[in-house]
Design a protein around this motif. Sequence first.
Motif, mmCIF file in Angstrom:
data_model
loop_
_atom_site.group_PDB
_atom_site.id
_atom_site.type_symbol
_atom_site.label_atom_id
_atom_site.label_comp_id
_atom_site.label_asym_id
_atom_site.label_seq_id
_atom_site.Cartn_x
_atom_site.Cartn_y
_atom_site.Cartn_z
ATOM 1 N N LEU A 46 1.193 -1.119 0.187
ATOM 2 C CA LEU A 46 0.261 -0.155 0.107
ATOM 3 C C LEU A 46 0.717 1.378 -0.066
ATOM 4 O O LEU A 46 0.140 2.489 -0.994
ATOM 5 N N ILE A 47 1.626 1.450 0.752
ATOM 6 C CA ILE A 47 2.997 2.539 1.047
ATOM 7 C C ILE A 47 3.340 2.402 0.035
ATOM 8 O O ILE A 47 3.732 3.663 -1.278
ATOM 9 N N VAL A 48 4.166 1.638 -1.223
ATOM 10 C CA VAL A 48 5.109 1.991 -2.684
ATOM 11 C C VAL A 48 3.684 1.999 -3.592
ATOM 12 O O VAL A 48 3.450 2.942 -4.030
ATOM 13 N N SER A 49 2.638 1.173 -3.720
ATOM 14 C CA SER A 49 1.345 1.586 -4.191
ATOM 15 C C SER A 49 0.985 3.522 -4.185
ATOM 16 O O SER A 49 0.629 4.460 -5.306
ATOM 17 N N GLU A 50 1.244 3.917 -3.163
ATOM 18 C CA GLU A 50 0.557 5.844 -3.106
ATOM 19 C C GLU A 50 1.769 6.416 -3.415
ATOM 20 O O GLU A 50 1.148 7.456 -3.745
ATOM 21 N N LEU A 51 2.816 5.457 -2.398
ATOM 22 C CA LEU A 51 4.207 6.997 -3.730
ATOM 23 C C LEU A 51 4.389 6.755 -5.062
ATOM 24 O O LEU A 51 4.872 7.728 -5.423
ATOM 25 N N ALA A 52 4.308 5.617 -6.153
ATOM 26 C CA ALA A 52 4.082 5.558 -6.885
ATOM 27 C C ALA A 52 3.038 6.231 -8.221
ATOM 28 O O ALA A 52 3.305 6.313 -8.832
ATOM 29 N N GLY A 104 -3.457 10.424 -0.085
ATOM 30 C CA GLY A 104 -2.022 9.375 -0.694
ATOM 31 C C GLY A 104 -0.892 9.505 1.163
ATOM 32 O O GLY A 104 -0.629 9.040 1.430
ATOM 33 N N MET A 105 -0.507 11.060 0.971
ATOM 34 C CA MET A 105 0.272 10.889 1.804
ATOM 35 C C MET A 105 0.310 10.682 3.509
ATOM 36 O O MET A 105 0.942 10.402 3.998
ATOM 37 N N ALA A 106 -1.002 11.566 2.759
ATOM 38 C CA ALA A 106 -1.859 10.897 4.822
ATOM 39 C C ALA A 106 -1.498 9.833 5.388
ATOM 40 O O ALA A 106 -1.743 9.536 6.109
ATOM 41 N N ILE A 107 -1.438 9.279 4.236
ATOM 42 C CA ILE A 107 -1.874 7.418 4.288
ATOM 43 C C ILE A 107 -0.872 7.348 4.382
ATOM 44 O O ILE A 107 0.081 5.727 5.648
ATOM 45 N N LEU A 111 0.517 4.886 7.975
ATOM 46 C CA LEU A 111 1.356 3.989 7.728
ATOM 47 C C LEU A 111 2.432 3.412 8.476
ATOM 48 O O LEU A 111 3.166 2.287 9.843
ATOM 49 N N ALA A 112 2.953 4.361 8.168
ATOM 50 C CA ALA A 112 5.240 4.347 8.617
ATOM 51 C C ALA A 112 4.509 4.669 10.312
ATOM 52 O O ALA A 112 5.361 3.740 10.850
ATOM 53 N N ALA A 113 3.651 5.479 10.483
ATOM 54 C CA ALA A 113 4.605 5.786 11.553
ATOM 55 C C ALA A 113 3.424 4.274 12.857
ATOM 56 O O ALA A 113 3.962 4.246 14.044
#
Length: 142
Positions: A46-52, A104-107, A111-113
Amino acid sequence: MADHQESSLTLPSAPASVAEARRYVTGVLAEWGLPEGAETADTVRLIVSELATNAVQHTFGRSPTFTVDVRLDRDERLRIGVTDGHPRWPKRLPAAVQQDNGRGMAIVRFLAAECGGQLTIEPTAAGGKTVWITLPWKQFLP
């Protein structure tokens, strides 16, 4: 483990590249010991999907490609970065904003936190930026 492991892939800034970026990172992490079916693998996808997706949608044709970097250092920190050539950095939206895009960045930050990690953004020498997620690797292993 060696001092560090790293892998990178450059893709065209096209919608189909988002799925390719997810498959790539999932494959690399599986080679490094993270089972593809693990819940934490879903988080990384999910993180990679949002960043890409951000690299494709928000560069407005000013970055014909983006690069996905995956690094595992000897301190057992996993770093995933997405680099594009657009100089504009992502905006941080207030939590109360109601809109269909821009979340996306908020998500990603959430997720990172939640995984004990953090998001950072660094400028590149070429005038673009890399959005990095740093996560504790041990937490990801079964």
